[in-house]
Design a protein around this motif. Structure first.
Motif, mmCIF file in Angstrom:
data_model
loop_
_atom_site.group_PDB
_atom_site.id
_atom_site.type_symbol
_atom_site.label_atom_id
_atom_site.label_comp_id
_atom_site.label_asym_id
_atom_site.label_seq_id
_atom_site.Cartn_x
_atom_site.Cartn_y
_atom_site.Cartn_z
ATOM 1 N N LEU A 1 2.296 -10.078 -1.995
ATOM 2 C CA LEU A 1 1.330 -9.004 -1.761
ATOM 3 C C LEU A 1 0.923 -8.336 -3.077
ATOM 4 N N ALA A 2 1.866 -8.210 -4.000
ATOM 5 C CA ALA A 2 1.549 -7.631 -5.305
ATOM 6 C C ALA A 2 0.536 -8.495 -6.044
ATOM 7 N N GLU A 3 0.655 -9.799 -5.930
ATOM 8 C CA GLU A 3 -0.300 -10.695 -6.590
ATOM 9 C C GLU A 3 -1.653 -10.684 -5.883
ATOM 10 N N LEU A 4 -1.631 -10.496 -4.575
ATOM 11 C CA LEU A 4 -2.880 -10.496 -3.804
ATOM 12 C C LEU A 4 -3.588 -9.140 -3.853
ATOM 13 N N ARG A 5 -2.908 -8.129 -4.295
ATOM 14 C CA ARG A 5 -3.389 -6.756 -4.472
ATOM 15 C C ARG A 5 -3.818 -6.078 -3.185
ATOM 16 N N ASP A 6 -5.045 -6.191 -2.741
ATOM 17 C CA ASP A 6 -5.539 -5.385 -1.624
ATOM 18 C C ASP A 6 -5.227 -5.953 -0.250
ATOM 19 N N VAL A 7 -4.250 -6.811 -0.145
ATOM 20 C CA VAL A 7 -3.890 -7.392 1.144
ATOM 21 C C VAL A 7 -2.669 -6.647 1.688
ATOM 22 N N SER A 8 -2.777 -6.186 2.923
ATOM 23 C CA SER A 8 -1.661 -5.465 3.534
ATOM 24 C C SER A 8 -0.632 -6.451 4.082
#
Length: 57
Positions: free
Chosen positions: A7-14
């Protein structure tokens, strides 16, 4: 990689969106550990990201 790592790499994904993608078969390949947590190999995650960028092109 843990789910928070991805999720940290995808940023805006919950987290909810990530698990929805899993339900739909759209998430990167993951393995479930005996304690129920998910993990993904970094190489699988990167390959999954590459396929997304190819589809967007």
């Amino acid at each position: 990689m843990t789910v928070p790592d991805m999720l940290a790499e995808l940023r805006d994904v919950s987290r909810r969106t990530f698990y929805r993608w899993r339900e739909l078969g759209l998430a990167p390949p993951c393995m479930k550990l005996p304690n129920g947590e998910l993990r993904a190999w970094r190489s699988d995650f990167r390959a999954w990201l590459d396929t997304l960028s190819e589809e967007a092109a």
